[in-house]
Design an enzyme around this catalytic site. Structure first.
Site, PDB file in Angstrom:
ATOM      1  CG  HIS A   1       3.080  -9.489   0.818  1.00 24.28           C
ATOM      2  ND1 HIS A   1       3.394 -10.435   1.773  1.00 24.28           N
ATOM      3  CD2 HIS A   1       2.854 -10.193  -0.328  1.00 24.28           C
ATOM      4  CE1 HIS A   1       3.343 -11.641   1.233  1.00 24.28           C
ATOM      5  NE2 HIS A   1       3.024 -11.524  -0.049  1.00 24.28           N
TER       6      HIS A   1
ATOM      7  CG  HIS B   1       7.191 -13.802  -1.375  1.00 30.06           C
ATOM      8  ND1 HIS B   1       6.866 -14.115  -2.683  1.00 30.06           N
ATOM      9  CD2 HIS B   1       6.027 -13.407  -0.801  1.00 30.06           C
ATOM     10  CE1 HIS B   1       5.566 -13.928  -2.884  1.00 30.06           C
ATOM     11  NE2 HIS B   1       5.040 -13.488  -1.769  1.00 30.06           N
TER      12      HIS B   1
ATOM     13  CD  GLU C   1      21.672  -2.754  16.239  1.00 26.52           C
ATOM     14  OE1 GLU C   1      21.817  -3.998  16.254  1.00 26.52           O
ATOM     15  OE2 GLU C   1      22.603  -1.956  16.090  1.00 26.52           O
TER      16      GLU C   1
HETATM   17  P1  13P Z   1       0.248  -9.874  -6.849  1.00 30.77           P
HETATM   18  O1  13P Z   1       1.058 -10.079  -8.113  1.00 30.77           O
HETATM   19  O2  13P Z   1      -1.219  -9.992  -7.098  1.00 30.77           O
HETATM   20  O3  13P Z   1       0.630  -8.575  -6.168  1.00 30.77           O
HETATM   21  O4  13P Z   1       0.594 -11.064  -5.846  1.00 30.77           O
HETATM   22  C1  13P Z   1       1.903 -11.299  -5.429  1.00 30.77           C
HETATM   23  C2  13P Z   1       1.988 -11.951  -4.096  1.00 30.77           C
HETATM   24  O5  13P Z   1       2.991 -11.849  -3.428  1.00 30.77           O
HETATM   25  C3  13P Z   1       0.819 -12.722  -3.592  1.00 30.77           C
HETATM   26  O6  13P Z   1       0.922 -12.937  -2.220  1.00 30.77           O
HETATM   27 ZN    ZN Z   2       3.010 -13.023  -1.532  1.00 33.88          ZN
END
Ligand code: 13P
Ligand code: ZN
Length: 271
Positions: free
Chosen positions: A139, A141, A169
């Protein structure tokens, strides 16, 4: 027993977090990674009988009982992982009750796994049910993907279609498309359940106005999926305000998918 700091899986976590940080995908403590390990890999470096702490996970992950996972710590900065993996990472094993994590290594300062553990473990369960080879959930951002969330409809067909149009691609790299969730409260079991539901269908899930999840069989596949979405989102954000003169047509996407032999979401095209 060999030195765990030299273990290939710790090295992969260090390199990946450095890359993600440098790309601007993980400001402050943003982002988290979970990487399922084989018992034999870990046994070379750790005494698997030795549990440092037991930490409740707050939900039931029965299909993952006995699984060993290296996970980034909550509140930890990706930029610091490479220099101090033992504080910023942890290796956990899901205990026999399915509701407890046994800490085998890491979180040295008394910390614990990411607050997004529900989304990670539930996504592992969902992906494993469709692909037994899945090992990584990631995950982050990423800047342009996030920017695109504010100016593009959060509809998975339309969102995927726009990304597919942005780089040749794209349809080959993520023919299964991108799942999209609306804005939701993060760090909860609910967002974990919603993410896992999408993960049965997609290896990529956008969290509206928050970030993205990727899943894959290894670090490269997972990183590459997110990297390709982010590249496409960047092209979109660099061109969205300009007149569109050229585009990749749907018929050309079909040509690509057929030539590369990928099973793509035909319902995401407008043929
Ligand atoms: P954590 O520091 O708990 O991994 O959270 C970071 C985050 O991206 C929350 O969505
Ligand atoms: Zn996050």
């Amino acid at each position: 027993m060999r030195d765990i700091r030299t273990a290939p899986f710790v090295e992969e976590m260090r390199k990946t977090t450095v890359n993600m940080y440098r790309l601007g995908w993980d400001e402050r403590n943003g982002g988290n990674i979970s990487y399922m390990l084989n018992e034999y890999e870990v046994a070379e470096y750790l005494d698997l009988q030795k549990v440092i702490r037991r930490i409740p996970i707050g939900f039931e992950a029965k299909p993952l009982i006995g699984k060993i996972i290296i996970v980034t710590g909550t509140g930890k900065y990706f930029k610091n992982v490479a220099d101090d993996p033992e504080t910023n990472l942890g290796i956990i094993r899901i205990a026999a009750d399915g509701c407890t994590a046994e800490l085998l290594w890491g979180y040295k300062d008394g910390g614990k796994f990411t607050s997004e553990l529900p989304a990670h473990l539930m996504s592992h369960m969902a992906r494993l049910s469709v692909n037994p080879e899945n090992r990584v959930v990631m995950h982050c951002h990423p800047t342009y993907t996030l920017a695109m969330n504010y100016v593009h409809e959060l509809d998975e067909k339309k969102f995927t279609h726009t990304l597919w149009e942005m780089c040749t691609e794209c349809i080959v790299v993520f023919p299964d498309g991108v799942g999209v969730l609306p804005w939701m409260l993060c760090g909860t079991n609910s967002i974990g359940e919603a993410t896992a539901e999408k993960m049965k269908e997609f290896r990529l899930v956008v969290w509206g106005m928050h970030g993205i999840y990727g899943a894959g069989k290894d670090m490269d596949e997972t990183f590459g999926l997110i990297e390709t979405v982010e590249k496409a989102a960047q092209i979109y954000m660099l061109t969205a305000h300009l007149p569109r003169i050229n585009t990749i047509k749907d018929t050309e996407m079909v040509e690509l998918a057929e030539f590369f032999g990928v099973d793509y979401r035909k319902d995401f095209l407008n043929l």
